[in-house]
Enzyme design. Structure first.
Site, PDB file in Angstrom:
ATOM      1  CE  LYS A  11      71.695  34.005  33.293  1.00  9.77           C
ATOM      2  NZ  LYS A  11      72.045  35.433  33.518  1.00  9.77           N
ATOM      3  CE1 TYR A  51      66.511  36.547  32.090  1.00 12.04           C
ATOM      4  CE2 TYR A  51      66.447  35.193  29.914  1.00 12.04           C
ATOM      5  CZ  TYR A  51      66.816  35.406  31.412  1.00 12.04           C
ATOM      6  OH  TYR A  51      67.632  34.786  32.036  1.00 12.04           O
ATOM      7  CG  PHE A  59      70.674  44.561  28.761  1.00 10.15           C
ATOM      8  CD1 PHE A  59      69.750  43.353  29.216  1.00 10.15           C
ATOM      9  CD2 PHE A  59      70.447  45.673  29.704  1.00 10.15           C
ATOM     10  CE1 PHE A  59      68.994  43.124  30.363  1.00 10.15           C
ATOM     11  CE2 PHE A  59      69.640  45.555  30.947  1.00 10.15           C
ATOM     12  CZ  PHE A  59      68.780  44.560  31.107  1.00 10.15           C
ATOM     13  NE  ARG A  87      68.121  37.685  44.306  1.00  9.77           N
ATOM     14  CZ  ARG A  87      68.300  37.670  43.230  1.00  9.77           C
ATOM     15  NH1 ARG A  87      68.011  36.692  42.018  1.00  9.77           N
ATOM     16  NH2 ARG A  87      68.905  38.542  42.603  1.00  9.77           N
ATOM     17  CB  THR A  93      74.572  40.536  38.798  1.00  7.70           C
ATOM     18  OG1 THR A  93      73.724  40.428  39.185  1.00  7.70           O
ATOM     19  CG2 THR A  93      74.650  40.547  37.343  1.00  7.70           C
ATOM     20  NE  ARG A 104      74.941  35.129  38.701  1.00  2.42           N
ATOM     21  CZ  ARG A 104      73.961  35.804  38.951  1.00  2.42           C
ATOM     22  NH1 ARG A 104      73.702  36.819  40.151  1.00  2.42           N
ATOM     23  NH2 ARG A 104      72.897  35.731  38.347  1.00  2.42           N
ATOM     24  CG  ASN A 114      75.254  36.307  35.396  1.00  3.26           C
ATOM     25  OD1 ASN A 114      74.643  35.505  34.757  1.00  3.26           O
ATOM     26  ND2 ASN A 114      74.677  37.444  35.637  1.00  3.26           N
ATOM     27  CG  HIS A 117      67.331  33.394  36.207  1.00  2.47           C
ATOM     28  ND1 HIS A 117      67.122  34.794  36.191  1.00  2.47           N
ATOM     29  CD2 HIS A 117      66.287  32.979  36.478  1.00  2.47           C
ATOM     30  CE1 HIS A 117      65.858  34.987  36.503  1.00  2.47           C
ATOM     31  NE2 HIS A 117      65.461  33.731  36.694  1.00  2.47           N
ATOM     32  CD  GLU A 128      61.903  33.707  37.328  1.00  5.30           C
ATOM     33  OE1 GLU A 128      62.141  35.044  37.214  1.00  5.30           O
ATOM     34  OE2 GLU A 128      62.518  32.962  37.908  1.00  5.30           O
TER      35      GLU A 128
END
Length: 140
Positions: A11, A51, A59, A87, A93, A104, A114, A117, A128
C-alpha cells in the site's frame, strides 16, 4: 498441502517509505514466491471496484482516497497454502495486535496505514489477481 496463489498489494504508506524490498524479503523468507509484480498508480475507478464490498461503510471514501494517493505494488504470490500463509505473514490488521516478525508489526503505521493487503480466500484471490494481471503477465 497444495500450492496456491494469492494476491497482495503493498500500500501507499509502505511505497512512500520505500519499503517494497524489505516487505518482499519478509514474503520470500516465509516461503512464498513472488511470481508477478508491478508498480501502478491505482485510479479512483480501480480502487472503487477493488474495495466495492465496502461501498456502504463509512470509511469507503477515505480508503479509496488513500489507495490512490501514491503508487502501490500489486503482486501474485505462490506457495503451500498460499492464502493462509500470506495472511499469517501479514499479521493482524491492527499492528499493535500483530505478531512479532509479521509485515504489519514491522512496517505498519496504523490500522488504516497497515502497509499490505492480502486476499482472504482462494476465490477472492482469483478475482483480485484478474483485476490487475493477465495470464501472460504471471510467470510461475
Amino acid at each position: 498441502m497444495a500450492v496456491q496463489r494469492t494476491f497482495s498489494i503493498i500500500k501507499p504508506d509502505a511505497t512512500n517509505r520505500n519499503l517494497t524490498g524489505a516487505i518482499n524479503a519478509v514474503i520470500e523468507k516465509a516461503g512464498l514466491r513472488i511470481i508477478a509484480q508491478r508498480r501502478i498508480q491505482m485510479s479512483q475507478a480501480q480502487a472503487e471496484e477493488f474495495y466495492g464490498v465496502h461501498k456502504e461503510r463509512p470509511f469507503f471514501g477515505e480508503l479509496v482516497e488513500f489507495m490512490t494517493s501514491a503508487p502501490v505494488v500489486v503482486q501474485v504470490l505462490e506457495g503451500e497454502n498460499g492464502v493462509a500463509a500470506y495472511r499469517d505473514v501479514m499479521g493482524a490488521t491492527n499492528p499493535a495486535d500483530a505478531a512479532d516478525g509479521t509485515i504489519r508489526k514491522l512496517f505498519a503505521l496504523s490500522i488504516g496505514e497497515n502497509s499490505v493487503h492480502g486476499s482472504d480466500s482462494a476465490e477472492n484471490a482469483e478475482i483480485e489477481i484478474a483485476q490487475f494481471f493477465t495470464a501472460d503477465q504471471i510467470v510461475g
